[in-house]
Design an enzyme around this catalytic site. Structure first.
Site, short mmCIF file in Angstrom:
data_model
loop_
_atom_site.label_atom_id
_atom_site.label_comp_id
_atom_site.label_asym_id
_atom_site.label_seq_id
_atom_site.Cartn_x
_atom_site.Cartn_y
_atom_site.Cartn_z
N HIS A 1 -8.23 0.99 1.60
CA HIS A 1 -8.05 0.89 3.05
C HIS A 1 -8.97 1.87 3.79
CE1 HIS A 1 -4.89 -0.54 6.18
NE2 HIS A 1 -6.07 -0.40 6.74
N GLU B 1 0.84 -1.20 0.00
CA GLU B 1 0.00 0.00 0.00
C GLU B 1 0.88 1.25 0.00
OE1 GLU B 1 -2.86 -0.15 3.17
OE2 GLU B 1 -3.82 -1.96 2.41
#
Length: 534
Positions: A281, A263
């Site tokens: 997220h 990420e």
């Protein structure tokens, strides 16, 4: 002089006002955390640092923070803080482990619906001027089996919501007791059984060595054809390439993915596959959750800086300054006892009994019990700390009892931990010698005197000739140096144990060679938060 706090990420004005109301001077610079050079330049001016995820509190930042006493993370994850470096410098690291539980659970439920009814793809198609009603045939969730992997704080909320949706909810969690499962109205199962039975699988387990890559090619092969998988926990729980292959083949009918192996996720094997719903997220991203954790971290930091109160500390127990010199070595012992039991126990724990014998019985046993539970649960829940551990234990239905007694043996003080599961009872005891180092003195009722090291191996075996030679030979051939080697047995020819303190981790291949010996019953690697000897 009033303590001074830097807020280097976005916190609400209400949270900033809490600092001011408690007599703390605040420097609110919500974009400073993105400028690591500027942060490095000014960090020595502050007693506290309040952050979210953008600020990276590196070893270099900590080295420059001459005044810093506390780092407060508004949220649960502290991956952006170098905790060992902070601990070495005496800086407390706090988080807010329970502020976004409902928000994350609701996102998982939303993902279940989105995948079941293909809502994002149907929306894009309709807004593109198409009317593909027959293309987006969905499935009901009512009556389907929901498999919840990890039934702690967030997982239990998802399970309750699933019951409310009239789903059949099954759950796997090594620490979930039958009593807690009954209370939630769900069925407690083993992981393989969950994989075989669930129509929807939702992950709510932390990232540990045991859970990393748990959804892989082998796990997917066990699942029902047409299973749907949701992950709002940690990206590394799923091997993305394996899931992508299963989606393309039709083995998996859909997936809702909020977290990724890397990420920010600018690319992934899952992108572009039909009926994969991806979000960046967002599990904790609601106005309510962000406000809750911001207010909580401000209150915790202000309480510490003005009154010395410690709450939700990752690297420090709730201990007063007067207690610290005497209690701290026993806190480390308590953590090690819990860590030992947690690493050798694979079944759900129903109860824990802790006996404080001798001088230790007059100490702050509440902190010691929290340390035991933190060590016990940490093998499964990496983010646990001494404040959250008792809460997590209660959520899992673990019964906790303490007993205090006068000196009953040769040691002035010792702690004995007994863990009861559905299949067995196991115990471990330890003490602190005058050098302040923790030691194991009894395991399974067998007396032993073993120094605790960072890397250890624990074996159980029949008391037979050749075990010492076997272990020495196998480890020597693998290049593993044994720093200390302790043995014990209950009687000649009976049950025996060995604890080896080694200089480096031992691979599963080496342990498999040990386990292959006919007299060896088990061989487990252990890891303890004990600094290696220089």
């Amino acid at each position: 002089m009033a303590p001074r706090v830097l807020v280097s990420d976005k916190l609400s004005e209400t949270a900033v006002q809490i600092f001011r109301d408690r007599g703390v001077e605040v420097d609110f610079q919500p974009n400073l955390g993105k400028d690591k050079d500027k942060l490095l330049e000014v960090i020595d001016q502050y007693d506290g640092l309040a952050i979210r995820s953008a600020t990276k509190v590196t070893e270099k930042i900590i080295a420059a923070a001459s005044r810093l006493k506390v780092v407060g993370r508004a949220g649960i994850g502290v991956d952006n803080v170098d905790i060992p470096a902070a601990s070495k410098k005496g800086i407390i690291v706090m988080n807010t482990p329970f502020g976004n539980s409902i928000t994350t659970a609701e996102h998982a439920i939303a993902m279940i619906f989105a995948v079941a009814r293909q809502i994002p793809a149907a929306d894009a198609s309709t807004q593109a001027g198409k009317w593909e009603k027959s293309r987006f045939m969905g499935v009901e969730v009512t009556g389907k089996t929901l498999g919840v992997v990890g039934c702690g704080n967030i997982g239990s909320i998802v399970a309750q919501r699933g019951v409310g949706l009239r789903m059949r909810v099954i759950a796997f969690d090594p620490f979930l007791s039958q009593e807690r499962a009954t209370q939630l109205g769900i069925e407690k199962v083993e992981l393989d059984d969950l994989f075989k039975r669930a129509d929807f699988i939702t992950l709510h387990t932390p990232m540990t060595d045991k859970t990393r890559g748990m959804i892989n090619k082998d796990a997917l092969a066990q699942m029902k054809d047409g299973v749907r998988i949701v992950n709002c926990a940690r990206g590394g729980l799923i091997v993305e390439a394996d899931l992508a292959e299963a989606l393309k083949s039709g083995k998996v009918a859909g997936a809702g993915i909020d977290v990724f192996e890397t990420e920010p996720a600018t690319e992934s094997p899952l992108f572009g596959i039909e009926n994969v719903v991806c979000t960046p997220h967002l599990g904790a991203s609601t106005t309510e959750a962000q406000e809750n954790v911001a207010l909580q971290v401000a209150e915790q930091m202000a309480d510490y800086l003005t009154r010395g109160a410690v709450s939700n500390a990752i690297n420090m127990p709730s201990i007063t300054a007067e207690e610290a010199p005497i209690l701290t070595p026993f806190v480390k012992l308590a953590e090690c006892l819990g860590a030992f039991a947690g690493q050798v126990t694979e079944e759900a724990i129903s109860s824990v009994e802790i006996v404080y014998d001798g001088l230790v019985s007059d100490m702050n046993t509440k902190a010691l019990t929290s340390a035991v539970l933190a060590g016990l649960i940490r093998s499964q829940v990496a983010d646990v700390n001494m404040v959250s551990a008792p809460i997590m234990a209660r959520e899992r239905g673990i019964q906790i009892t303490e007993a205090k007694r006068d000196k009953s043996g040769v040691f002035d003080s010792f702690i004995k931990l007994t863990v009861v599961t559905e299949k067995q009872t196991r115990s471990v005891a330890g003490t602190v010698f005058s050098d302040g180092k923790p030691r194991f003195i009894q395991i399974k009722g067998i007396n032993i005197d073993a120094e605790i090291g960072e890397h250890m191996v624990y074996t159980t075996n029949n008391d037979a000739p050749g075990i010492i030679g076997l272990l020495g030979t196998v480890f020597g051939k693998a290049g593993v140096n044994i720093a200390n080697f302790q043995l014990g047995r209950n009687r000649p020819g009976g049950d025996a144990i060995a604890l080896l303190y080694v200089d480096s981790p031992v691979s599963n291949e080496v342990l498999d060679e040990v386990r292959a010996h006919k007299e060896i019953l088990s061989a487990k690697p252990l890891k303890f938060d004990i600094p290696p000897v220089a």
